[in-house]
Write a protein that holds these residues in place. Structure first.
Motif, PDB file in Angstrom:
ATOM      1  N   TYR A 112       0.811  -1.218   0.000  1.00  0.00           N
ATOM      2  CA  TYR A 112       0.000   0.000   0.000  1.00  0.00           C
ATOM      3  C   TYR A 112       0.843   1.266   0.000  1.00  0.00           C
ATOM      4  N   ALA A 113       2.081   1.188  -0.449  1.00  0.00           N
ATOM      5  CA  ALA A 113       2.966   2.359  -0.454  1.00  0.00           C
ATOM      6  C   ALA A 113       2.752   3.167  -1.724  1.00  0.00           C
ATOM      7  N   THR A 114       1.657   3.910  -1.762  1.00  0.00           N
ATOM      8  CA  THR A 114       1.309   4.708  -2.936  1.00  0.00           C
ATOM      9  C   THR A 114       2.492   5.573  -3.373  1.00  0.00           C
ATOM     10  N   GLY A 115       2.739   5.554  -4.682  1.00  0.00           N
ATOM     11  CA  GLY A 115       3.846   6.340  -5.228  1.00  0.00           C
ATOM     12  C   GLY A 115       5.143   5.571  -5.349  1.00  0.00           C
ATOM     13  N   HIS A 116       5.157   4.341  -4.830  1.00  0.00           N
ATOM     14  CA  HIS A 116       6.356   3.505  -4.902  1.00  0.00           C
ATOM     15  C   HIS A 116       5.995   2.196  -5.606  1.00  0.00           C
ATOM     16  N   ALA A 117       6.558   1.976  -6.775  1.00  0.00           N
ATOM     17  CA  ALA A 117       6.236   0.750  -7.504  1.00  0.00           C
ATOM     18  C   ALA A 117       6.913  -0.455  -6.877  1.00  0.00           C
ATOM     19  N   ASN A 118       8.220  -0.353  -6.641  1.00  0.00           N
ATOM     20  CA  ASN A 118       8.976  -1.501  -6.154  1.00  0.00           C
ATOM     21  C   ASN A 118      10.309  -1.014  -5.600  1.00  0.00           C
ATOM     22  N   ASP A 119      10.266  -0.365  -4.443  1.00  0.00           N
ATOM     23  CA  ASP A 119      11.437   0.315  -3.898  1.00  0.00           C
ATOM     24  C   ASP A 119      11.890  -0.316  -2.582  1.00  0.00           C
ATOM     25  N   LEU A 120      13.195  -0.477  -2.437  1.00  0.00           N
ATOM     26  CA  LEU A 120      13.796  -0.893  -1.178  1.00  0.00           C
ATOM     27  C   LEU A 120      14.604   0.275  -0.638  1.00  0.00           C
ATOM     28  N   VAL A 121      14.323   0.670   0.580  1.00  0.00           N
ATOM     29  CA  VAL A 121      15.015   1.815   1.178  1.00  0.00           C
ATOM     30  C   VAL A 121      15.577   1.386   2.530  1.00  0.00           C
ATOM     31  N   LEU A 122      16.778   1.870   2.821  1.00  0.00           N
ATOM     32  CA  LEU A 122      17.445   1.501   4.061  1.00  0.00           C
ATOM     33  C   LEU A 122      18.285   2.660   4.560  1.00  0.00           C
ATOM     34  N   ASN A 123      18.077   3.050   5.802  1.00  0.00           N
ATOM     35  CA  ASN A 123      18.878   4.074   6.458  1.00  0.00           C
ATOM     36  C   ASN A 123      19.637   3.414   7.605  1.00  0.00           C
ATOM     37  N   ILE A 124      20.946   3.607   7.629  1.00  0.00           N
ATOM     38  CA  ILE A 124      21.802   3.013   8.646  1.00  0.00           C
ATOM     39  C   ILE A 124      22.505   4.136   9.398  1.00  0.00           C
ATOM     40  N   TYR A 125      22.381   4.136  10.713  1.00  0.00           N
ATOM     41  CA  TYR A 125      22.959   5.200  11.535  1.00  0.00           C
ATOM     42  C   TYR A 125      24.018   4.619  12.474  1.00  0.00           C
ATOM     43  N   GLY A 126      25.240   5.154  12.352  1.00  0.00           N
ATOM     44  CA  GLY A 126      26.339   4.668  13.169  1.00  0.00           C
ATOM     45  C   GLY A 126      26.914   5.743  14.061  1.00  0.00           C
ATOM     46  N   THR A 127      27.907   5.382  14.844  1.00  0.00           N
ATOM     47  CA  THR A 127      28.526   6.322  15.787  1.00  0.00           C
ATOM     48  C   THR A 127      29.411   7.344  15.095  1.00  0.00           C
ATOM     49  N   GLU A 128      29.778   7.078  13.818  1.00  0.00           N
ATOM     50  CA  GLU A 128      30.657   8.000  13.104  1.00  0.00           C
ATOM     51  C   GLU A 128      30.132   8.354  11.712  1.00  0.00           C
ATOM     52  N   GLY A 129      28.849   8.140  11.477  1.00  0.00           N
ATOM     53  CA  GLY A 129      28.289   8.469  10.177  1.00  0.00           C
ATOM     54  C   GLY A 129      27.007   7.711   9.907  1.00  0.00           C
ATOM     55  N   ALA A 130      26.468   7.919   8.717  1.00  0.00           N
ATOM     56  CA  ALA A 130      25.215   7.268   8.332  1.00  0.00           C
ATOM     57  C   ALA A 130      25.209   6.994   6.837  1.00  0.00           C
ATOM     58  N   LEU A 131      24.390   6.025   6.431  1.00  0.00           N
ATOM     59  CA  LEU A 131      24.245   5.671   5.017  1.00  0.00           C
ATOM     60  C   LEU A 131      22.774   5.652   4.648  1.00  0.00           C
ATOM     61  N   GLU A 132      22.473   6.079   3.416  1.00  0.00           N
ATOM     62  CA  GLU A 132      21.136   5.966   2.835  1.00  0.00           C
ATOM     63  C   GLU A 132      21.238   5.106   1.583  1.00  0.00           C
ATOM     64  N   VAL A 133      20.560   3.970   1.599  1.00  0.00           N
ATOM     65  CA  VAL A 133      20.584   3.044   0.469  1.00  0.00           C
ATOM     66  C   VAL A 133      19.215   3.058  -0.193  1.00  0.00           C
ATOM     67  N   ARG A 134      19.194   3.228  -1.517  1.00  0.00           N
ATOM     68  CA  ARG A 134      17.954   3.215  -2.277  1.00  0.00           C
ATOM     69  C   ARG A 134      18.151   2.313  -3.494  1.00  0.00           C
ATOM     70  N   THR A 135      17.213   1.398  -3.723  1.00  0.00           N
ATOM     71  CA  THR A 135      17.352   0.547  -4.900  1.00  0.00           C
ATOM     72  C   THR A 135      15.995   0.049  -5.380  1.00  0.00           C
ATOM     73  N   THR A 136      15.897  -0.140  -6.685  1.00  0.00           N
ATOM     74  CA  THR A 136      14.759  -0.811  -7.301  1.00  0.00           C
ATOM     75  C   THR A 136      15.349  -1.937  -8.144  1.00  0.00           C
ATOM     76  N   ALA A 137      14.537  -2.530  -9.007  1.00  0.00           N
ATOM     77  CA  ALA A 137      15.054  -3.602  -9.850  1.00  0.00           C
ATOM     78  C   ALA A 137      16.094  -3.089 -10.841  1.00  0.00           C
ATOM     79  N   ARG A 138      16.054  -1.776 -11.170  1.00  0.00           N
ATOM     80  CA  ARG A 138      16.941  -1.254 -12.214  1.00  0.00           C
ATOM     81  C   ARG A 138      17.747  -0.019 -11.803  1.00  0.00           C
ATOM     82  N   GLU A 139      17.422   0.612 -10.682  1.00  0.00           N
ATOM     83  CA  GLU A 139      18.105   1.832 -10.286  1.00  0.00           C
ATOM     84  C   GLU A 139      18.555   1.725  -8.837  1.00  0.00           C
ATOM     85  N   TRP A 140      19.617   2.454  -8.500  1.00  0.00           N
ATOM     86  CA  TRP A 140      20.129   2.409  -7.147  1.00  0.00           C
ATOM     87  C   TRP A 140      20.943   3.659  -6.858  1.00  0.00           C
TER      88      TRP A 140
END
Length: 353
Positions: free
Chosen positions: A250-278
């Protein structure tokens, strides 16, 4: 390397194309019970040997490895037969419909000493692979918190067709037709995606599953719409990190998206990917004080198909292995068990004083 394709659906076509593209790989045979589909699939990929059953193919035996692209519930019996014959197996996800079956497959493959891998397709994402490497290298310090989500919207849009009228979608909403809902379908991906990126296993989970009313009487034709549509879990990792993992249709506006936010003691990462884009962004060093995010350059990575071929040629098992897939299934089983326990508790008669 001679490959047998077991199945003939759309994912089987993807497997066939991917293996055909690899040097030294021959599509030696295919198995499909339906005669018409078998003939069409064989002609499409010019496959020399076609069989109506796996038993027939095993009796012939002139193949080295199998791409198992059968329905979920069929993975276990077919793979066990292939392993008994000493064949290498590249299996579609999920490895099995329950942890006991999945771990049986993993142990059988390890005992036979054959190559065993599972097609977690999002391992093909350069963003995921680079995030994993950065976490392992300590680029963001010790991971403390995360949030991960697999976002689909085909229950509110028609970008993949009308789910109300197409069996290829309706079966995914019906337990009787073999579905375990969004958790069983794509939950396996996001659990693997998140824990692999953070280079740590999940050691504890608390979950909530929800099924929403979608049709009068929760039924369309022969399909009872009774499986989960959304799942949210709180997960703890072996490295001590705490976070959330969710999946929904039910995530309107998102066809097939995987999103991940990782928060560490010295930085953070944002990962975004679909079947064809990242994409991958990092906030670290001096950028932490200004909340500035930098794009991380990405290079192509080997696909799961390519890693399987390399593993068979080298004799060294690749990743993700059957054992990894079994561990992911253990987490999903825990979520289902918690949901069942909650429903039984809610249905129990109230205690009287």
């Amino acid at each position: 390397m001679r490959v047998l394709i077991l199945g003939s659906g759309s994912m089987a076509e993807q497997h066939a194309r991917s293996f055909m593209a690899e040097e030294g790989v021959l599509l030696a045979a295919a198995v499909e019970p339906n005669a018409e589909r078998r003939a069409v699939f064989g002609a499409m990929f010019e496959i020399p040997k076609l069989f109506a059953s796996l038993d027939e193919a095993l009796a012939w035996g002139e193949f080295d490895a199998c791409a198992n692209v059968t329905p979920d519930a069929v993975h276990h019996p077919t793979t066990m037969a292939l392993l008994a014959a000493g064949k290498h197996v590249f299996c579609e996800k999920p490895l099995a419909t329950s942890y006991p079956l999945a771990i049986e497959m993993a142990e059988a493959a390890e005992k036979r000493g054959v190559i065993n891998m599972v097609n977690f397709t999002y391992r093909n994402s350069p963003a995921l692979q680079r995030a994993h490497a950065l976490v392992e290298a300590g680029a963001i310090g010790e991971v403390r918190h995360f949030d991960a989500a697999y976002l689909q919207s085909w229950l509110v849009g028609k970008h993949w067709g009308d789910w109300r009228t197409e069996s290829r979608w309706l079966w995914r909403l019906s337990e009787k037709h073999g579905s375990k809902g969004v958790l069983g379908d794509v939950g396996v991906h996001i659990v693997d995606f998140a824990s692999f990126a953070m280079a740590s296993d999940i050691v504890g989970v608390e979950s909530r599953l929800r099924t929403f009313a979608k049709a009068p009487g929760d039924k369309i034709g022969d399909y009872t719409l009774d499986v989960n549509d959304s799942v949210v879990m709180t997960a703890e990792l072996a490295n001590g990190a705490l976070g959330t993992i969710s999946a929904t249709r039910y995530a309107t506006g998102h066809a097939n998206d995987l999103v991940l936010n990782i928060y560490g003691t010295e930085g953070a990462l944002e990962v975004r990917t679909t079947a064809r884009e990242w994409s991958l962004r990092i906030c670290a060093g001096a950028d932490i004080d200004t909340q500035t995010w930098q794009e991380v350059p990405l290079e192509p990575v080997a696909t799961t198909y390519q890693r399987f071929v390399a593993a068979v040629k080298s004799g060294e098992n690749g990743v993700p292995s059957f054992r990894r897939a079994a561990e992911i299934q253990r987490i999903l089983d825990l979520c289902f068990a918690q949901d069942e326990a909650r429903r039984l508790a809610a249905a129990a008669p109230a205690a009287t004083a």
